[in-house]
Motif scaffolding. Structure first.
Motif, PDB file in Angstrom:
ATOM      1  N   GLU A   1      -9.957  -2.493  -9.867  1.00 22.68           N
ATOM      2  CA  GLU A   1     -10.630  -1.362  -9.231  1.00 22.68           C
ATOM      3  C   GLU A   1     -11.641  -0.833 -10.234  1.00 22.68           C
ATOM      4  O   GLU A   1     -11.256  -0.210 -11.229  1.00 22.68           O
TER       5      GLU A   1
ATOM      6  N   ALA B   1      -6.456  -6.428   2.361  1.00 20.07           N
ATOM      7  CA  ALA B   1      -5.850  -5.113   2.089  1.00 20.07           C
ATOM      8  C   ALA B   1      -4.505  -5.019   2.789  1.00 20.07           C
ATOM      9  O   ALA B   1      -4.414  -5.281   3.984  1.00 20.07           O
TER      10      ALA B   1
ATOM     11  N   ARG C   1       0.862  -1.183   0.000  1.00 24.41           N
ATOM     12  CA  ARG C   1       0.000   0.000   0.000  1.00 24.41           C
ATOM     13  C   ARG C   1       0.894   1.227   0.000  1.00 24.41           C
ATOM     14  O   ARG C   1       1.807   1.345   0.803  1.00 24.41           O
ATOM     15  N   LYS C   2       0.605   2.126  -0.947  1.00 24.59           N
ATOM     16  CA  LYS C   2       1.299   3.416  -1.019  1.00 24.59           C
ATOM     17  C   LYS C   2       0.232   4.482  -0.871  1.00 24.59           C
ATOM     18  O   LYS C   2      -0.482   4.777  -1.826  1.00 24.59           O
ATOM     19  N   GLY C   3       0.073   4.994   0.350  1.00 23.13           N
ATOM     20  CA  GLY C   3      -1.027   5.918   0.630  1.00 23.13           C
ATOM     21  C   GLY C   3      -2.348   5.169   0.562  1.00 23.13           C
ATOM     22  O   GLY C   3      -2.506   4.141   1.202  1.00 23.13           O
ATOM     23  N   ALA C   4      -3.252   5.651  -0.252  1.00 19.82           N
ATOM     24  CA  ALA C   4      -4.551   4.987  -0.404  1.00 19.82           C
ATOM     25  C   ALA C   4      -4.533   3.963  -1.537  1.00 19.82           C
ATOM     26  O   ALA C   4      -5.512   3.266  -1.757  1.00 19.82           O
ATOM     27  N   GLN C   5      -3.420   3.864  -2.250  1.00 25.23           N
ATOM     28  CA  GLN C   5      -3.324   3.034  -3.446  1.00 25.23           C
ATOM     29  C   GLN C   5      -2.624   1.706  -3.156  1.00 25.23           C
ATOM     30  O   GLN C   5      -1.588   1.676  -2.486  1.00 25.23           O
TER      31      GLN C   5
END
Length: 138
Positions: free
Chosen positions: A68, A137, A47-51
């Motif tokens: 997505e 996640a 996970r990079k931030g919200a991505q």
């Protein structure tokens, strides 16, 4: 007579809307990160931030893809789903895909095993399948 007709039309609309809503509620949700080896999810995705994206050297630990909405992202290509057909536990997708060197339409045939497992089948290649597990996640 007018009211009877109007009530019948309203009832038909209500039933149609109910079926459409319940039909979409039971469609298989493909959104998420999918890995060919569920035990390696943390090594394939980060996970990079919200991505959610692919980890460095993720291909060493197996394949995977991220869905997505109408976007499918692989390690080396990005696709937009142009058509989707659910047929029982089979899901057929046609996607426009782009990599660094080419554009092409790709057909994906998936079979739902359970809520977190799909099998990608390759039409015309008997016995060729890849199992994917939905990753939690990261």
């Amino acid at each position: 007579m007018k009211y009877r007709y109007r009530n019948a039309v309203l009832l038909a609309l209500f039933v149609s809307a109910s079926l459409a809503i319940s039909g979409s509620a039971i469609a298989f949700d493909l959104n998420g990160a999918w890995a060919s080896d569920a035990d390696n999810c943390a090594k394939v995705f980060v996970r990079k931030g919200a991505q959610v994206s692919f980890a460095d050297m993720s291909d060493v630990y197996g394949g995977g893809f991220i869905i997505e909405g109408d976007q499918i992202t692989g390690k080396f290509a990005r696709c937009r789903i142009k058509a989707k057909k659910d047929d029982g536990n089979a899901i057929n997708l046609v996607a426009a895909c782009a990599s660094d060197i080419m554009l092409q339409n790709v057909q994906f045939s998936l079979r739902e095993v359970d809520a977190n497992t799909v099998i990608r089948m390759f039409p015309g290649m008997a016995g060729m399948e890849i199992k994917y597990a939905r990753c939690p996640a990261p």
